[in-house]
Design a protein around this motif. Structure first.
Motif, PDB file in Angstrom:
ATOM      1  N   TYR A   1       5.396 -19.036   1.698  1.00 18.84           N
ATOM      2  CA  TYR A   1       4.124 -19.273   1.010  1.00 18.84           C
ATOM      3  C   TYR A   1       2.968 -19.291   2.010  1.00 18.84           C
ATOM      4  O   TYR A   1       1.909 -18.694   1.762  1.00 18.84           O
ATOM      5  CB  TYR A   1       4.175 -20.600   0.247  1.00 18.84           C
ATOM      6  N   GLU A   2       3.152 -19.955   3.138  1.00 17.87           N
ATOM      7  CA  GLU A   2       2.091 -20.035   4.142  1.00 17.87           C
ATOM      8  C   GLU A   2       1.710 -18.650   4.647  1.00 17.87           C
ATOM      9  O   GLU A   2       0.521 -18.346   4.834  1.00 17.87           O
ATOM     10  CB  GLU A   2       2.546 -20.918   5.312  1.00 17.87           C
ATOM     11  N   ASP A   3       2.721 -17.804   4.869  1.00 18.08           N
ATOM     12  CA  ASP A   3       2.442 -16.454   5.351  1.00 18.08           C
ATOM     13  C   ASP A   3       1.697 -15.648   4.292  1.00 18.08           C
ATOM     14  O   ASP A   3       0.782 -14.881   4.616  1.00 18.08           O
ATOM     15  CB  ASP A   3       3.752 -15.748   5.726  1.00 18.08           C
ATOM     16  N   PHE A   4       2.082 -15.833   3.035  1.00 23.12           N
ATOM     17  CA  PHE A   4       1.388 -15.096   1.974  1.00 23.12           C
ATOM     18  C   PHE A   4      -0.078 -15.502   1.901  1.00 23.12           C
ATOM     19  O   PHE A   4      -0.970 -14.647   1.826  1.00 23.12           O
ATOM     20  CB  PHE A   4       2.059 -15.331   0.617  1.00 23.12           C
ATOM     21  N   ILE A   5      -0.354 -16.784   1.916  1.00 28.78           N
ATOM     22  CA  ILE A   5      -1.734 -17.261   1.819  1.00 28.78           C
ATOM     23  C   ILE A   5      -2.555 -16.776   3.012  1.00 28.78           C
ATOM     24  O   ILE A   5      -3.717 -16.370   2.869  1.00 28.78           O
ATOM     25  CB  ILE A   5      -1.771 -18.797   1.719  1.00 28.78           C
ATOM     26  N   ALA A   6      -1.959 -16.779   4.194  1.00 26.08           N
ATOM     27  CA  ALA A   6      -2.672 -16.342   5.403  1.00 26.08           C
ATOM     28  C   ALA A   6      -2.981 -14.845   5.374  1.00 26.08           C
ATOM     29  O   ALA A   6      -3.915 -14.394   6.048  1.00 26.08           O
ATOM     30  CB  ALA A   6      -1.852 -16.680   6.644  1.00 26.08           C
ATOM     31  N   ASN A   7      -2.213 -14.079   4.591  1.00 29.26           N
ATOM     32  CA  ASN A   7      -2.369 -12.622   4.566  1.00 29.26           C
ATOM     33  C   ASN A   7      -2.596 -12.100   3.143  1.00 29.26           C
ATOM     34  O   ASN A   7      -2.271 -10.956   2.835  1.00 29.26           O
ATOM     35  CB  ASN A   7      -1.124 -11.963   5.162  1.00 29.26           C
ATOM     36  N   GLU A   8      -3.172 -12.955   2.295  1.00 31.19           N
ATOM     37  CA  GLU A   8      -3.235 -12.636   0.861  1.00 31.19           C
ATOM     38  C   GLU A   8      -3.993 -11.340   0.575  1.00 31.19           C
ATOM     39  O   GLU A   8      -3.577 -10.548  -0.277  1.00 31.19           O
ATOM     40  CB  GLU A   8      -3.867 -13.790   0.092  1.00 31.19           C
ATOM     41  N   LYS A   9      -5.094 -11.089   1.250  1.00 33.62           N
ATOM     42  CA  LYS A   9      -5.845  -9.862   0.984  1.00 33.62           C
ATOM     43  C   LYS A   9      -4.991  -8.638   1.265  1.00 33.62           C
ATOM     44  O   LYS A   9      -4.907  -7.713   0.437  1.00 33.62           O
ATOM     45  CB  LYS A   9      -7.124  -9.820   1.819  1.00 33.62           C
ATOM     46  N   ARG A  10      -4.363  -8.611   2.418  1.00 33.61           N
ATOM     47  CA  ARG A  10      -3.511  -7.473   2.767  1.00 33.61           C
ATOM     48  C   ARG A  10      -2.361  -7.330   1.782  1.00 33.61           C
ATOM     49  O   ARG A  10      -1.956  -6.211   1.454  1.00 33.61           O
ATOM     50  CB  ARG A  10      -2.960  -7.656   4.177  1.00 33.61           C
ATOM     51  N   LEU A  11      -1.825  -8.441   1.312  1.00 31.21           N
ATOM     52  CA  LEU A  11      -0.633  -8.427   0.472  1.00 31.21           C
ATOM     53  C   LEU A  11      -0.947  -8.298  -1.020  1.00 31.21           C
ATOM     54  O   LEU A  11      -0.036  -8.423  -1.845  1.00 31.21           O
ATOM     55  CB  LEU A  11       0.178  -9.702   0.728  1.00 31.21           C
ATOM     56  N   THR A  12      -2.183  -8.029  -1.354  1.00 31.99           N
ATOM     57  CA  THR A  12      -2.544  -7.798  -2.753  1.00 31.99           C
ATOM     58  C   THR A  12      -2.262  -6.345  -3.106  1.00 31.99           C
ATOM     59  O   THR A  12      -2.957  -5.429  -2.637  1.00 31.99           O
ATOM     60  CB  THR A  12      -4.022  -8.141  -2.993  1.00 31.99           C
ATOM     61  N   ILE A  13      -1.245  -6.124  -3.907  1.00 31.68           N
ATOM     62  CA  ILE A  13      -0.820  -4.764  -4.242  1.00 31.68           C
ATOM     63  C   ILE A  13      -1.917  -4.014  -4.990  1.00 31.68           C
ATOM     64  O   ILE A  13      -2.119  -2.808  -4.777  1.00 31.68           O
ATOM     65  CB  ILE A  13       0.495  -4.799  -5.035  1.00 31.68           C
ATOM     66  N   LYS A  14      -2.637  -4.698  -5.864  1.00 28.38           N
ATOM     67  CA  LYS A  14      -3.722  -4.048  -6.603  1.00 28.38           C
ATOM     68  C   LYS A  14      -4.744  -3.442  -5.650  1.00 28.38           C
ATOM     69  O   LYS A  14      -5.233  -2.325  -5.879  1.00 28.38           O
ATOM     70  CB  LYS A  14      -4.404  -5.058  -7.533  1.00 28.38           C
ATOM     71  N   ARG A  15      -5.092  -4.164  -4.593  1.00 31.13           N
ATOM     72  CA  ARG A  15      -6.046  -3.638  -3.604  1.00 31.13           C
ATOM     73  C   ARG A  15      -5.523  -2.354  -2.982  1.00 31.13           C
ATOM     74  O   ARG A  15      -6.247  -1.349  -2.875  1.00 31.13           O
ATOM     75  CB  ARG A  15      -6.290  -4.689  -2.514  1.00 31.13           C
ATOM     76  N   ALA A  16      -4.243  -2.366  -2.573  1.00 33.07           N
ATOM     77  CA  ALA A  16      -3.666  -1.193  -1.922  1.00 33.07           C
ATOM     78  C   ALA A  16      -3.600  -0.004  -2.879  1.00 33.07           C
ATOM     79  O   ALA A  16      -3.952   1.125  -2.513  1.00 33.07           O
ATOM     80  CB  ALA A  16      -2.270  -1.533  -1.398  1.00 33.07           C
ATOM     81  N   VAL A  17      -3.161  -0.263  -4.099  1.00 35.53           N
ATOM     82  CA  VAL A  17      -3.027   0.812  -5.087  1.00 35.53           C
ATOM     83  C   VAL A  17      -4.389   1.427  -5.391  1.00 35.53           C
ATOM     84  O   VAL A  17      -4.536   2.654  -5.465  1.00 35.53           O
ATOM     85  CB  VAL A  17      -2.378   0.265  -6.376  1.00 35.53           C
ATOM     86  N   THR A  18      -5.393   0.592  -5.568  1.00 33.99           N
ATOM     87  CA  THR A  18      -6.732   1.071  -5.893  1.00 33.99           C
ATOM     88  C   THR A  18      -7.297   1.944  -4.782  1.00 33.99           C
ATOM     89  O   THR A  18      -8.026   2.916  -5.043  1.00 33.99           O
ATOM     90  CB  THR A  18      -7.672  -0.123  -6.152  1.00 33.99           C
ATOM     91  N   ASN A  19      -6.948   1.621  -3.537  1.00 37.29           N
ATOM     92  CA  ASN A  19      -7.517   2.325  -2.388  1.00 37.29           C
ATOM     93  C   ASN A  19      -6.656   3.483  -1.888  1.00 37.29           C
ATOM     94  O   ASN A  19      -7.041   4.153  -0.918  1.00 37.29           O
ATOM     95  CB  ASN A  19      -7.740   1.332  -1.234  1.00 37.29           C
ATOM     96  N   LEU A  20      -5.517   3.732  -2.521  1.00 36.72           N
ATOM     97  CA  LEU A  20      -4.661   4.834  -2.084  1.00 36.72           C
ATOM     98  C   LEU A  20      -5.393   6.170  -2.181  1.00 36.72           C
ATOM     99  O   LEU A  20      -6.028   6.468  -3.184  1.00 36.72           O
ATOM    100  CB  LEU A  20      -3.391   4.899  -2.940  1.00 36.72           C
ATOM    101  N   LYS A  21      -5.246   6.981  -1.144  1.00 38.18           N
ATOM    102  CA  LYS A  21      -5.881   8.296  -1.137  1.00 38.18           C
ATOM    103  C   LYS A  21      -4.839   9.422  -1.129  1.00 38.18           C
ATOM    104  O   LYS A  21      -5.192  10.588  -0.959  1.00 38.18           O
ATOM    105  CB  LYS A  21      -6.782   8.433   0.096  1.00 38.18           C
ATOM    106  N   ILE A  22      -3.570   9.074  -1.286  1.00 34.13           N
ATOM    107  CA  ILE A  22      -2.495  10.060  -1.239  1.00 34.13           C
ATOM    108  C   ILE A  22      -1.770  10.084  -2.582  1.00 34.13           C
ATOM    109  O   ILE A  22      -1.908   9.164  -3.381  1.00 34.13           O
ATOM    110  CB  ILE A  22      -1.499   9.743  -0.097  1.00 34.13           C
TER     111      ILE A  22
END
Length: 282
Positions: A191-212
């Protein structure tokens, strides 16, 4: 067909990453596919070996591996003899492991003669679907990415389940593995690791920004990761390709152990869709 089993790759977290490679040795540069297993998964689960052979026979160089903290060991890579390691796993370690594998591909001579380093695709099953999507969004070496029965949110699975105060107090919570009957530990560091890296670990963010190119495959009868999660992924990236396999469950008709010498037809359907997707010119 050369088949290298249980190659030992040194990870970034003082634990080895066991890796399998499938390819047809003919000095022809082949598209490279890296497969990531999911939660409570491992590279030798069920029909994954048969899937690797199918990709090889279709003209690909296929790699699958155990995440370093998935609970397996060098001597016993199947199932979960090392629950301490399992409890210390987290999403960022899995992202580090995947990066280690991609770096290893770039540094390994065989991949420069038998593989096409300009054509690397990632496939992730279940929880691994999120891992490959995040990595594909942040690593320009990846040309295509596939979510296979993939999850759409880590936050829902990490920060909103159970009693956080009790988890913090105890330092660990347990989840029953229905197949092995083990009580699988999750230390509070997860849980601590997730909270510390929550932005990076947000799948919606990654999917929205995919260019491939992005392929989403899901079983119509999946009760482990509901089909609405695939629909979310597709909604967040309308240019993605969504394929629903009629009647398929979370593992597309496979199970562990899988003793048959054939691929279940629903998994085979998914493989053919993936092969066509990766082979298609953009």
């Amino acid at each position: 067909m050369p088949f290298s089993k249980n190659l030992i790759i040194e990870g970034k977290h003082d634990r080895p990453i066991l890796t399998d490679v499938f390819y047809d040795e003919n000095s022809t540069r082949k598209p490279i596919v890296v497969f990531c297993h999911g939660y409570k998964g491992f590279k030798d689960w069920g029909a994954w070996d048969l899937m690797g052979k199918a990709f090889s026979e279709a003209g690909f160089l296929f790699i699958k591996f155990n995440f370093s903290h998935n609970g397996g060991t060098i001597k016993q890579p199947i199932d979960f003899p090392d629950l301490e390691a399992f409890g210390n796993n987290n999403y960022t370690k899995e992202l580090d492991d995947l990066e280690t594998i991609i770096d290893w591909v770039y540094d390994n001579t065989i991949f420069k003669t038998e593989g096409d380093l300009s054509n690397i695709s990632l496939i992730g099953h279940s929880r691994g679907g999120g891992i490959v999507t995040i990595k594909a969004e942040e690593d320009n070496r990846i040309k295509k990415v596939i979510s296979l029965a993939g999850v759409s949110s880590y936050g829902q699975r990490t920060s909103t389940t159970g009693d956080l105060d009790q988890w913090k107090k105890d330092g660990v919570k347990y989840v029953l593995n229905g197949r092995t009957k083990q009580q699988m530990p999750h230390f509070y560091q997860f849980y601590e690791d997730f909270i510390a890296n929550e932005k990076r670990l947000t799948i919606k963010r990654a999917v929205t920004n995919l260019k491939i190119p992005y392929l989403i495959i899901h079983g119509e009868g999946d009760t482990s990761v509901l089909i609405k999660e695939a629909c979310n992924l597709h909604k967040w990236n309308p240019k993605s390709q969504l394929e629903i396999i009629d009647g398929a469950d979370h593992v597309f008709g496979a199970k562990h152990p899988w003793v048959e010498n054939y691929i279940p037809h629903q998994l085979n359907e998914a493989i053919q869709i993936m092969v066509n997707f990766i082979s298609a010119s953009e």
